[in-house]
Write a protein that holds these residues in place. Structure first.
Motif, PDB file in Angstrom:
ATOM      1  N   ARG A  32       0.750  -1.303  -0.039  1.00 27.86           N
ATOM      2  CA  ARG A  32       0.056   0.153  -0.047  1.00 27.86           C
ATOM      3  C   ARG A  32       0.669   1.282  -0.141  1.00 27.86           C
ATOM      4  NH1 ARG A  32      -2.488   1.645   5.939  1.00 27.86           N
ATOM      5  NH2 ARG A  32      -2.217   3.551   4.983  1.00 27.86           N
ATOM      6  N   TYR A  33       2.084   1.311   0.502  1.00 31.46           N
ATOM      7  CA  TYR A  33       2.664   2.377   0.964  1.00 31.46           C
ATOM      8  C   TYR A  33       3.128   3.091  -0.514  1.00 31.46           C
ATOM      9  CZ  TYR A  33       2.702   1.501   5.758  1.00 31.46           C
ATOM     10  OH  TYR A  33       2.275   1.306   7.187  1.00 31.46           O
ATOM     11  N   GLU A  34       3.905   2.250  -1.218  1.00 30.70           N
ATOM     12  CA  GLU A  34       4.295   2.765  -2.440  1.00 30.70           C
ATOM     13  C   GLU A  34       3.086   3.038  -3.596  1.00 30.70           C
ATOM     14  OE1 GLU A  34       7.376   4.335  -2.962  1.00 30.70           O
ATOM     15  OE2 GLU A  34       7.930   4.058  -1.027  1.00 30.70           O
ATOM     16  N   ALA A  35       2.473   1.938  -3.552  1.00 36.76           N
ATOM     17  CA  ALA A  35       1.300   2.049  -4.610  1.00 36.76           C
ATOM     18  C   ALA A  35       0.246   3.175  -4.432  1.00 36.76           C
ATOM     19  CB  ALA A  35       0.894   0.677  -4.833  1.00 36.76           C
ATOM     20  N   PHE A  36      -0.077   3.373  -3.019  1.00 38.55           N
ATOM     21  CA  PHE A  36      -0.922   4.230  -2.822  1.00 38.55           C
ATOM     22  C   PHE A  36      -1.111   5.380  -1.894  1.00 38.55           C
ATOM     23  CE2 PHE A  36      -2.806  -0.158  -3.841  1.00 38.55           C
ATOM     24  CZ  PHE A  36      -3.948   0.323  -4.914  1.00 38.55           C
ATOM     25  N   ASP A  37      -0.444   5.137  -0.615  1.00 34.72           N
ATOM     26  CA  ASP A  37      -0.315   6.272   0.206  1.00 34.72           C
ATOM     27  C   ASP A  37       0.682   7.402  -0.447  1.00 34.72           C
ATOM     28  OD1 ASP A  37      -0.800   5.152   3.429  1.00 34.72           O
ATOM     29  OD2 ASP A  37      -0.519   3.603   1.894  1.00 34.72           O
ATOM     30  N   ARG A  38       1.706   6.930  -0.960  1.00 34.69           N
ATOM     31  CA  ARG A  38       2.770   8.036  -1.456  1.00 34.69           C
ATOM     32  C   ARG A  38       2.075   8.769  -2.529  1.00 34.69           C
ATOM     33  NH1 ARG A  38       8.525   7.278  -4.474  1.00 34.69           N
ATOM     34  NH2 ARG A  38       8.800   9.226  -5.310  1.00 34.69           N
ATOM     35  N   PRO A  39       1.664   8.284  -3.726  1.00 39.88           N
ATOM     36  CA  PRO A  39       1.378   8.916  -4.846  1.00 39.88           C
ATOM     37  C   PRO A  39       0.033   9.983  -4.406  1.00 39.88           C
ATOM     38  CG  PRO A  39       0.954   6.540  -5.026  1.00 39.88           C
ATOM     39  CD  PRO A  39       1.626   6.642  -4.101  1.00 39.88           C
ATOM     40  N   LEU A  40      -0.996   9.252  -3.503  1.00 38.45           N
ATOM     41  CA  LEU A  40      -2.132  10.024  -3.357  1.00 38.45           C
ATOM     42  C   LEU A  40      -1.850  11.159  -2.574  1.00 38.45           C
ATOM     43  CD1 LEU A  40      -4.615   6.711  -2.705  1.00 38.45           C
ATOM     44  CD2 LEU A  40      -4.789   8.345  -4.526  1.00 38.45           C
ATOM     45  N   PHE A  41      -1.059  11.092  -1.664  1.00 39.78           N
ATOM     46  CA  PHE A  41      -0.567  11.975  -0.749  1.00 39.78           C
ATOM     47  C   PHE A  41       0.134  13.230  -1.656  1.00 39.78           C
ATOM     48  CE2 PHE A  41       2.482  14.569   1.691  1.00 39.78           C
ATOM     49  CZ  PHE A  41       1.941  14.812   2.806  1.00 39.78           C
ATOM     50  N   GLU A  42       1.042  12.662  -2.425  1.00 37.75           N
ATOM     51  CA  GLU A  42       1.755  13.749  -3.196  1.00 37.75           C
ATOM     52  C   GLU A  42       0.878  14.357  -4.211  1.00 37.75           C
ATOM     53  OE1 GLU A  42       5.036  11.722  -5.034  1.00 37.75           O
ATOM     54  OE2 GLU A  42       6.160  12.078  -3.535  1.00 37.75           O
ATOM     55  N   ALA A  43      -0.111  13.802  -4.928  1.00 44.47           N
ATOM     56  CA  ALA A  43      -1.104  14.251  -5.912  1.00 44.47           C
ATOM     57  C   ALA A  43      -2.014  15.218  -5.018  1.00 44.47           C
ATOM     58  CB  ALA A  43      -1.975  13.116  -6.447  1.00 44.47           C
ATOM     59  N   SER A  70      -4.488  13.751   5.350  1.00 42.85           N
ATOM     60  CA  SER A  70      -3.093  13.970   6.002  1.00 42.85           C
ATOM     61  C   SER A  70      -2.498  15.221   4.937  1.00 42.85           C
ATOM     62  CB  SER A  70      -2.087  12.882   5.853  1.00 42.85           C
ATOM     63  OG  SER A  70      -2.822  12.015   6.726  1.00 42.85           O
ATOM     64  N   ALA A  71      -2.627  15.146   3.775  1.00 44.50           N
ATOM     65  CA  ALA A  71      -2.262  16.130   2.767  1.00 44.50           C
ATOM     66  C   ALA A  71      -2.847  17.716   3.049  1.00 44.50           C
ATOM     67  CB  ALA A  71      -2.220  15.913   1.266  1.00 44.50           C
ATOM     68  N   GLU A  72      -3.947  17.588   3.185  1.00 39.45           N
ATOM     69  CA  GLU A  72      -4.814  18.628   3.452  1.00 39.45           C
ATOM     70  C   GLU A  72      -4.385  19.564   4.686  1.00 39.45           C
ATOM     71  OE1 GLU A  72      -8.946  17.646   3.605  1.00 39.45           O
ATOM     72  OE2 GLU A  72      -9.157  17.181   1.533  1.00 39.45           O
ATOM     73  N   LEU A  73      -4.227  18.601   5.733  1.00 43.48           N
ATOM     74  CA  LEU A  73      -3.617  19.137   6.977  1.00 43.48           C
ATOM     75  C   LEU A  73      -2.123  19.760   6.827  1.00 43.48           C
ATOM     76  CD1 LEU A  73      -4.740  16.195   9.578  1.00 43.48           C
ATOM     77  CD2 LEU A  73      -5.862  18.517   9.255  1.00 43.48           C
ATOM     78  N   ALA A  74      -1.538  19.089   6.066  1.00 44.91           N
ATOM     79  CA  ALA A  74      -0.045  19.483   6.016  1.00 44.91           C
ATOM     80  C   ALA A  74       0.086  20.721   5.223  1.00 44.91           C
ATOM     81  CB  ALA A  74       0.925  18.410   5.058  1.00 44.91           C
ATOM     82  N   LEU A  89      -9.304  -0.522   3.782  1.00 42.81           N
ATOM     83  CA  LEU A  89      -9.025   0.876   4.442  1.00 42.81           C
ATOM     84  C   LEU A  89      -8.934   1.843   3.098  1.00 42.81           C
ATOM     85  CD1 LEU A  89      -5.967   0.011   6.441  1.00 42.81           C
ATOM     86  CD2 LEU A  89      -8.508  -0.165   7.208  1.00 42.81           C
ATOM     87  N   ASP A  90      -9.840   2.998   3.358  1.00 47.06           N
ATOM     88  CA  ASP A  90      -9.952   3.913   2.377  1.00 47.06           C
ATOM     89  C   ASP A  90      -8.697   4.832   2.522  1.00 47.06           C
ATOM     90  OD1 ASP A  90     -10.575   6.038   0.716  1.00 47.06           O
ATOM     91  OD2 ASP A  90     -12.552   6.265   1.293  1.00 47.06           O
ATOM     92  N   ILE A  91      -7.454   4.264   1.873  1.00 44.30           N
ATOM     93  CA  ILE A  91      -6.406   4.805   1.898  1.00 44.30           C
ATOM     94  C   ILE A  91      -6.295   6.320   1.206  1.00 44.30           C
ATOM     95  CG2 ILE A  91      -3.874   4.637   1.329  1.00 44.30           C
ATOM     96  CD1 ILE A  91      -4.305   1.616   1.448  1.00 44.30           C
ATOM     97  N   ARG A  92      -7.076   6.615   0.178  1.00 42.25           N
ATOM     98  CA  ARG A  92      -7.020   7.730  -0.399  1.00 42.25           C
ATOM     99  C   ARG A  92      -7.706   8.571   0.607  1.00 42.25           C
ATOM    100  NH1 ARG A  92      -8.449  10.396  -5.349  1.00 42.25           N
ATOM    101  NH2 ARG A  92      -8.393   8.119  -6.391  1.00 42.25           N
ATOM    102  N   ALA A  93      -8.777   8.395   1.402  1.00 38.00           N
ATOM    103  CA  ALA A  93      -9.150   9.454   2.353  1.00 38.00           C
ATOM    104  C   ALA A  93      -7.981   9.796   3.537  1.00 38.00           C
ATOM    105  CB  ALA A  93     -10.367   8.749   2.895  1.00 38.00           C
ATOM    106  N   GLU A  94      -7.298   8.765   3.874  1.00 34.89           N
ATOM    107  CA  GLU A  94      -6.274   8.744   5.030  1.00 34.89           C
ATOM    108  C   GLU A  94      -5.147   9.880   4.190  1.00 34.89           C
ATOM    109  OE1 GLU A  94      -3.518   6.072   8.036  1.00 34.89           O
ATOM    110  OE2 GLU A  94      -4.055   5.412   5.941  1.00 34.89           O
ATOM    111  N   ALA A  95      -4.782   9.473   3.050  1.00 32.87           N
ATOM    112  CA  ALA A  95      -3.599  10.203   2.600  1.00 32.87           C
ATOM    113  C   ALA A  95      -4.140  11.732   2.073  1.00 32.87           C
ATOM    114  CB  ALA A  95      -3.126   9.752   1.245  1.00 32.87           C
TER     115      ALA A  95
END
Length: 367
Positions: free
Chosen positions: A56-67, A296-300, A287-293
């Motif tokens: 999940r981390y490289e496939a979803f969390d990272r790119p979703l957060f960065e985008a 977190s991006a919005e808060l950052a 887990l809705d990783i999109r919502a989590e990522a």
């Protein structure tokens, strides 16, 4: 309530993130890779993920957060590091980001019980910290974004109990519990939730805390349990995530099980969802990783701009009540894959329904 994100398929987000990343990947002197996405003189946000064995981390969390960061703040610079399950490496990565004058740290700690000194370094530099996915203990910081981890364990325990009851094995035999890494505080929450459901209703034959969430170590643990208890005695397996479930299933296949006992998982990894469709694995926690990522991006971005959004909850970490955003997990069995994972675009039918899985997909109406 599940936070759906049906309007934009994950594949499109990943493609956009990959195409939009004009940064450079370089060695950071820690043996792990750090990526810098260049902005145009804006704020700097640093994201630290713990490992890459869990897909999940490289496939979803990272790119979703960065985008999400780039959509909200095109001028922001992103510093990205993956510690590859090495706490000293992560320490060096965090210190390097502070040296590069990062304005916000988003930290998924390798060892969440030992990073308070790092958070303190950030506080001394007046750099806010968001604990991502794993609760950091022993110090105050800006936000915690994760899922309701005790609820995850409750759902896993209830699903296992339901499956064993349906097979008539709940009062027979013994279960094996394969928990996650002892350095991840989420593991204790999953364990707490599962035990609250299973205690007094099934007999626990063997129980393991699995370093690094390693599928290979989980396979070894399952082999030990089968040897100690006897193949026919094991009637259920509580696995805290999908990777370890895969290891346990490999051990059971090697032991010659004609029918695998029900086994749980978490993360909705592609291979696990395929195993669920074909009947090798009973369920996973989606887990809705999109919502989590994205949260977190919005808060950052907000923190980088000097804002402080109000959180709907607080979680005590032993030192303070941390403002928290806790998202809802979703249990998924074979009959739920179509209306959750596929409907949300987490995986497409083409990704899931390959080879021997195709017939199982047709049975569930996945096309």
């Amino acid at each position: 309530m599940h936070r759906a994100w049906r309007s934009i398929p994950v594949a499109a987000v990943l493609l956009a993130a990959a195409c939009g990343n004009a940064g450079n990947s370089t060695g950071n002197g820690t043996g792990a890779t750090t990526t810098t996405t260049q902005g145009q003189g804006g704020r700097t946000i640093a994201l630290f993920l713990p490992e890459s064995k869990t897909t999940r981390y490289e496939a979803f969390d990272r790119p979703l957060f960065e985008a999400k960061v780039k959509s909200l703040c095109p001028d922001c610079k992103i510093l990205y590091s993956n510690a590859e399950q090495d706490a000293p490496k992560q320490q060096q990565q965090v210190e390097a980001a502070l040296t590069q004058q990062a304005d916000v740290l988003v930290l998924d700690a390798v060892d969440a019980n030992a990073v308070a000194p790092l958070v303190n370094q950030a506080k001394q530099k007046k750099v806010p910290v968001i604990a991502y996915d794993r609760l950091i203990s022993g110090i105050d910081y800006a936000y915690y974004v994760s899922f309701n981890n005790v609820r995850v364990g409750e759902m896993q325990g209830q699903a296992l109990l339901d499956a064993m009851t349906a097979r008539g094995t709940a009062a027979k035999g013994q279960i094996v519990m394969i928990h996650g890494s002892p350095t991840d505080p989420s593991s204790a929450d999953y364990k707490k939730g599962a035990k609250s459901v299973l205690d007094g209703k099934v007999k626990v034959g063997r129980e393991f805390d699995t370093p690094d969430w390693s599928p290979d170590k989980a396979q070894q643990e399952m082999e030990q349990a089968i040897t100690a208890l006897g193949k026919d005695t094991v009637t259920g397996v509580l696995s805290a995530n999908d990777g370890m479930a895969g290891g346990a299933i490999a051990a059971m296949k090697r032991a010659g099980y004609k029918q695998l006992p029900p086994i749980t998982g978490q993360d909705a990894e592609l291979a696990a969802v395929q195993r669920i469709l074909t009947g090798e694995q009973y369920m996973t926690i989606y887990l809705d990783i999109r919502a989590e990522a994205e949260k977190s991006a919005e808060l950052a971005v907000a923190l980088a701009k000097g804002e402080q959004p109000v959180a709907p909850a607080k979680v005590n970490n032993g030192a303070a009540d941390i403002p928290a955003f806790l998202l809802d997990p979703i249990p998924v069995t074979a009959d739920k894959v179509k209306d959750t994972i596929v409907k949300d675009g987490f995986y497409t039918a083409a990704q899931l329904c390959t080879g021997e899985v195709k017939a199982a997909c047709e049975k569930q109406g996945i096309e």
